[in-house]
Design an enzyme around this catalytic site. Structure first.
Site, PDB file in Angstrom:
ATOM      1  N   CYS A 112      -0.453   4.109   2.098  1.00  4.82           N
ATOM      2  CA  CYS A 112      -0.259   4.000   3.549  1.00  4.82           C
ATOM      3  C   CYS A 112       1.199   4.256   3.927  1.00  4.82           C
ATOM      4  CB  CYS A 112      -0.615   2.603   4.046  1.00  4.82           C
ATOM      5  SG  CYS A 112      -2.052   1.867   3.291  1.00  4.82           S
ATOM      6  N   ASP A 113       2.123   3.719   3.151  1.00 12.62           N
ATOM      7  CA  ASP A 113       3.517   3.635   3.602  1.00 12.62           C
ATOM      8  C   ASP A 113       4.508   4.479   2.800  1.00 12.62           C
ATOM      9  OD1 ASP A 113       2.609   1.791   5.460  1.00 12.62           O
ATOM     10  OD2 ASP A 113       2.861   0.127   4.075  1.00 12.62           O
ATOM     11  N   CYS A 124       0.831  -1.207   0.000  1.00 16.28           N
ATOM     12  CA  CYS A 124       0.000   0.000   0.000  1.00 16.28           C
ATOM     13  C   CYS A 124       0.865   1.256   0.000  1.00 16.28           C
ATOM     14  CB  CYS A 124      -0.929   0.002   1.209  1.00 16.28           C
ATOM     15  SG  CYS A 124      -1.904   1.501   1.318  1.00 16.28           S
TER      16      CYS A 124
END
Ligand code: NDP
Length: 308
Positions: A136-137, A133
């Protein structure tokens, strides 16, 4: 125990569209949205192809709006995960860790999840340099050299997004062609921070115990194995349907997708309908998920009316 008229399992575009239609039809649907609600749009950046949003919208924001619209028509939402179902009895039984529900009809809209390559080190370094992701990261990879694996739209989208943070993004593609749409391919190929390595597979994720340091890669044309130093690995190789709880309950195809009667959302169990990516390995778009969510609600409504 009260019997619900309709339980919707899942809270992506399919689940919420089903909820909006079912609630407006006064079915008083109960949605069990799961502990990580919102589906795959929660993990994406900008959605540019959903009609009605000419300027695009961030995926998580779009899902908040879907939810707001479901709540406006008085859908009730529980945030548990469904742990098991029993569709062999009627009313159907739907269980979460805390509660047991009964329902006259069910819409399955549990979507799909990211797939992993399945090589040594991948799990071990998950969250320590390995991710599925970018949204997200990505932030954690500022100024780093990273790798994206995959050749579809997801891989192109992730690679482009990651260039906001990373110094360089290398896309490893196992064939010599991309599966991604032309526009996404062009965008990635034009990006000066993105480089492609073709005919190459990841065989192992290597690290120093604390974080990823390199990949063992294999060129399937020359049969050469080598080490490719990297500080991050983003896996973007497709998705698998979230159907584990329906095994033995619903007819699933060879890849685990729920089988529906062509042109409908009807499953092999009367009164159970499936919508969105859980039953669709072809289109897998937010808009098609929303479309089938609408179909499922209309079909559930008609099915319930016919029983009365
Ligand atoms: P796809 O199934 O389209 O592509 C998967 C890619 O990963 C393929 O290139 C495949 O290679 C490769 N792959 C699969 N397994 C492995 C493996 N073990 N090792 C290395 N590579 C592997 O999945 P996507 O998630 O990219 O896209 C799914 C759907 O979502 C598509 O319909 C897409 O159009 C849509 N989408 C749309 C977006 C947008 O419009 N903004 C953004 C993201 C997705 P191979 O070709 O060799 O099989």
């Amino acid at each position: 125990m009260d019997t619900e008229k309709l339980i919707i399992i899942g809270s992506g575009p399919a689940g919420h569209t089903a909820a909006i239609y079912a609630a407006r039809a006064e079915l008083k649907p109960l949605m069990i949205e799961g502990r990580t609600p919102g589906g795959q749009l929660m993990l994406t950046t900008e959605v540019e192809n959903f009609p009605g949003f000419p300027k695009g919208m961030m995926g998580p924001e779009m899902m908040m709006q879907f939810k707001e619209q479901s709540l406006r028509f008085e859908t009730r939402i529980e945030s548990d995960d469904v742990t098991s179902v029993d569709f062999s009895v009627h009313p159907f039984v739907v269980k979460t860790a805390e509660k047991t529900y009964q329902a006259e009809s069910v819409i399955v809209a549990t979507g799909a999840s990211a797939m992993w390559i399945g090589v040594p080190g991948e799990k071990e370094y998950s969250g320590r340099g390995v991710s599925a992701c970018a949204t997200c990261d990505g932030f954690f990879f500022k100024g780093k050299n990273i790798v994206v694996v995959g050749g579809g739209d997801s891989a192109m989208e992730e690679a482009n997004f990651l260039t906001k943070f990373a110094t360089k993004v290398t896309v490893l593609v196992r064939k010599d062609t991309l599966r991604a749409s032309k526009i996404m391919q062009e965008r990635a190929k034009k990006n000066p921070k993105i480089e492609f390595i073709w005919n190459t597979e990841v065989k192992e994720v290597l690290g120093d115990g604390a974080k990823i340091t390199a990949l063992k890669i294999f060129n399937n044309q020359t049969n050469e194995t080598s080490e490719f130093p990297t500080e991050g690995l983003f896996v973007a190789i497709g998705h698998k349907p979230n159907t584990d709880i329906f095994k033995g309950q619903l007819e699933l195809d060879g890849k685990g997708y729920v089988v529906v009667q062509p042109g409908t959302t009807r499953t092999n169990i009367d009164g159970v309908f499936a919508a969105g990516d859980v039953a669709d390995h072809v289109y897998r778009q937010a808009i098609t998920a929303a479309g089938t969510g609408c179909m499922a609600a209309l079909e559930a409504e008609r099915w319930l009316a016919a029983r009365e």
